[in-house]
Design an enzyme around this catalytic site. Structure first.
Site, PDB file in Angstrom:
ATOM      1  N   ALA A 126       0.811  -1.212   0.000  1.00 18.06           N
ATOM      2  CA  ALA A 126       0.000   0.000   0.000  1.00 18.06           C
ATOM      3  C   ALA A 126       0.851   1.272   0.000  1.00 18.06           C
ATOM      4  O   ALA A 126       0.339   2.372  -0.062  1.00 18.06           O
ATOM      5  CB  ALA A 126      -0.904  -0.018   1.226  1.00 18.06           C
ATOM      6  N   ASN A 192       0.934  -4.284   7.814  1.00 20.28           N
ATOM      7  CA  ASN A 192       1.892  -4.759   6.807  1.00 20.28           C
ATOM      8  C   ASN A 192       2.803  -3.640   6.320  1.00 20.28           C
ATOM      9  O   ASN A 192       3.980  -3.845   6.055  1.00 20.28           O
ATOM     10  CB  ASN A 192       1.133  -5.364   5.623  1.00 20.28           C
ATOM     11  N   HIS A 222      -1.412   7.033   4.385  1.00 18.19           N
ATOM     12  CA  HIS A 222      -0.138   6.694   5.021  1.00 18.19           C
ATOM     13  C   HIS A 222       0.761   7.912   4.916  1.00 18.19           C
ATOM     14  O   HIS A 222       0.960   8.441   3.826  1.00 18.19           O
ATOM     15  CB  HIS A 222       0.543   5.523   4.294  1.00 18.19           C
TER      16      HIS A 222
HETATM   17  N1  LIG Z   1       1.435  -5.528   2.101  1.00 20.51           N
HETATM   18  C1  LIG Z   1       0.418  -4.700   2.153  1.00 20.51           C
HETATM   19  O1  LIG Z   1       0.552  -3.480   2.017  1.00 20.51           O
HETATM   20  C2  LIG Z   1      -0.954  -5.279   2.393  1.00 20.51           C
HETATM   21  C3  LIG Z   1      -2.083  -4.470   2.187  1.00 20.51           C
HETATM   22  C4  LIG Z   1      -3.334  -5.030   2.386  1.00 20.51           C
HETATM   23  C5  LIG Z   1      -3.457  -6.339   2.818  1.00 20.51           C
HETATM   24  N2  LIG Z   1      -2.354  -7.098   3.023  1.00 20.51           N
HETATM   25  C6  LIG Z   1      -2.456  -8.486   3.504  1.00 20.51           C
HETATM   26  O2  LIG Z   1      -3.047  -9.280   2.515  1.00 20.51           O
HETATM   27  C7  LIG Z   1      -3.892 -10.239   3.125  1.00 20.51           C
HETATM   28  C8  LIG Z   1      -5.125 -10.452   2.264  1.00 20.51           C
HETATM   29  O3  LIG Z   1      -5.858  -9.245   2.177  1.00 20.51           O
HETATM   30  P1  LIG Z   1      -7.373  -9.271   1.684  1.00 20.51           P
HETATM   31  O4  LIG Z   1      -7.830  -7.869   1.657  1.00 20.51           O
HETATM   32  O5  LIG Z   1      -7.502 -10.114   0.479  1.00 20.51           O
HETATM   33  O6  LIG Z   1      -8.056 -10.028   2.921  1.00 20.51           O
HETATM   34  P2  LIG Z   1      -9.424 -10.855   2.897  1.00 20.51           P
HETATM   35  O7  LIG Z   1      -9.780 -11.063   4.324  1.00 20.51           O
HETATM   36  O8  LIG Z   1     -10.410 -10.233   1.997  1.00 20.51           O
HETATM   37  O9  LIG Z   1      -9.002 -12.245   2.250  1.00 20.51           O
HETATM   38  C9  LIG Z   1      -8.177 -13.174   2.865  1.00 20.51           C
HETATM   39  C10 LIG Z   1      -8.677 -14.550   2.437  1.00 20.51           C
HETATM   40  O10 LIG Z   1      -7.728 -15.535   2.827  1.00 20.51           O
HETATM   41  C11 LIG Z   1      -8.440 -16.663   3.325  1.00 20.51           C
HETATM   42  N3  LIG Z   1      -7.550 -17.434   4.195  1.00 20.51           N
HETATM   43  C12 LIG Z   1      -7.218 -17.200   5.479  1.00 20.51           C
HETATM   44  N4  LIG Z   1      -6.353 -18.160   5.909  1.00 20.51           N
HETATM   45  C13 LIG Z   1      -6.154 -18.989   4.869  1.00 20.51           C
HETATM   46  C14 LIG Z   1      -5.378 -20.166   4.684  1.00 20.51           C
HETATM   47  N5  LIG Z   1      -4.647 -20.676   5.684  1.00 20.51           N
HETATM   48  N6  LIG Z   1      -5.388 -20.770   3.482  1.00 20.51           N
HETATM   49  C15 LIG Z   1      -6.132 -20.273   2.465  1.00 20.51           C
HETATM   50  N7  LIG Z   1      -6.902 -19.164   2.573  1.00 20.51           N
HETATM   51  C16 LIG Z   1      -6.906 -18.528   3.766  1.00 20.51           C
HETATM   52  C17 LIG Z   1      -9.642 -16.065   4.050  1.00 20.51           C
HETATM   53  O11 LIG Z   1     -10.675 -17.020   4.176  1.00 20.51           O
HETATM   54  C18 LIG Z   1     -10.014 -14.930   3.102  1.00 20.51           C
HETATM   55  O12 LIG Z   1     -10.895 -15.374   2.100  1.00 20.51           O
HETATM   56  C19 LIG Z   1      -4.245  -9.696   4.511  1.00 20.51           C
HETATM   57  O13 LIG Z   1      -3.953 -10.690   5.454  1.00 20.51           O
HETATM   58  C20 LIG Z   1      -3.346  -8.539   4.735  1.00 20.51           C
HETATM   59  O14 LIG Z   1      -2.529  -8.796   5.854  1.00 20.51           O
HETATM   60  C21 LIG Z   1      -1.112  -6.595   2.800  1.00 20.51           C
END
Ligand SMILES: NC(=O)c1ccc[n+]([C@@H]2O[C@H](COP(=O)([O-])OP(=O)(O)OC[C@H]3O[C@@H](n4cnc5c(N)ncnc54)[C@H](O)[C@@H]3O)[C@@H](O)[C@H]2O)c1
Length: 267
Positions: A126, A192, A222
């Site tokens: 992000a 993150n 941010h």
């Molecule tokens: N790096 C960054 O800047 C940044 C920004 C936003 C989100 N993220 C990360 O990305 C991840 C995903 O974001 P999102 O918005 O898609 O979240 P989300 O909650 O919409 O989707 C996550 C999905 O992963 C599934 N899940 C959870 N554990 C699992 C497993 N062990 N195996 C398979 N599937 C599993 C959940 O059921 C859900 O459908 C978040 O955990 C967040 O930490 C990182």
């Protein structure tokens, strides 16, 4: 002599939530030429519309033969599945960078990558400016003050709920001040960016964090100031949230796609 490039590269996802669905949609629409989307590792048994193949076990995902796996499922999933992917020789792009604040997990993942001759890639997510911070740190310590401000809805279901009353705040409210490690541990879905900053400057203790809930905000904002021998960078990024998950920003999905494209040599 250079080896002939393989024409088609294959990607699988771990997680098929808000980010996963955007990434899959882009891949299926052919927006990353030469890349085939294989499917996703998911939890639960209900099939997702728009998902050709889904697996519930990592072994089945790996058996499909991906060249690269994108984790978009959360810190626990990264910790459980990234070691197996890396050891199997599969490169991994990690969205849940917050997990990497844990030094023992970091060491384990680097070890698995060495064994599997694979790579763990961290997208800028992000935020931007990580390339500057990585360069600046080579000149000496870099100190970062980071402030993350999101709409109230983005903090629902997080530890913020036990720190302020989200339903009654009427103005921008700081509910957390502390270090990067504590922020990542207490706000795994939102920290993150903090972890990516800490990794970029190579020292979590050099990053201080403020988290803010703002009833007037429509975007995830941010702000950071980083100072070191190289100079000072001030950065302010306002991201549109994903409609399907306001905790995540839309640009994150595209930052992941960009990390994949650059990894495979696309300019
Ligand atoms: N790096 C960054 O800047 C940044 C920004 C936003 C989100 N993220 C990360 O990305 C991840 C995903 O974001 P999102 O918005 O898609 O979240 P989300 O909650 O919409 O989707 C996550 C999905 O992963 C599934 N899940 C959870 N554990 C699992 C497993 N062990 N195996 C398979 N599937 C599993 C959940 O059921 C859900 O459908 C978040 O955990 C967040 O930490 C990182």
């Amino acid at each position: 002599m250079k080896q002939a490039r393989r024409t088609l590269r294959r990607i699988a996802l771990i997680g098929f939530g808000a980010l996963g669905q955007v990434i899959a949609g882009e891949l299926q629409a052919g927006h990353l030429p030469g890349v085939e989307f294989l499917g996703a590792l998911v939890t639960g048994t209900v099939p997702h519309p728009g998902l050709r193949s889904s697996w519930s076990r990592l072994e089945d995902l790996l058996a499909a033969g991906p060249d690269l796996v994108v984790e978009v499922a959360g810190q626990t999933a990264l910790e459980s599945h990234a070691p197996g992917c890396l050891q199997a020789g599969c490169d991994v792009v990690a969205a849940s960078v917050g997990a990497l604040m844990d030094a023992s997990l970091r060491a384990r993942l680097w070890d698995c990558a060495r064994q599997g001759e694979s790579r763990l890639l961290i997208p800028s997510g992000a935020l931007g400016g990580l390339d500057y911070l990585r360069a600046a740190r080579r000149l000496g310590p870099v100190h970062v003050n980071y402030r993350g401000c999101k709409p109230v809805a983005a903090w629902r279901g997080t530890a913020a709920e036990s720190m302020i009353d989200l339903s009654t705040i009427s103005k921008s409210t700081v509910f957390f001040r502390g270090g990067a490690e504590e922020a990542a541990a207490r706000f795994p879905q939102n920290a993150n960016v903090v972890a990516a900053l800490a990794l970029a400057v190579g020292d979590p203790s050099a990053v201080t964090v403020e988290l803010v809930a703002d009833p007037g905000a429509r975007t995830n904002r941010h702000e950071l100031t980083a100072q070191g021998v190289a100079g000072t960078i001030r950065l302010s990024v306002e991201n549109s949230p994903l409609p399907t998950n306001p905790k995540s920003s839309r640009v994150t999905a595209f930052s992941i796609l960009d990390a994949v494209a650059s990894h495979w040599g696309e300019p």
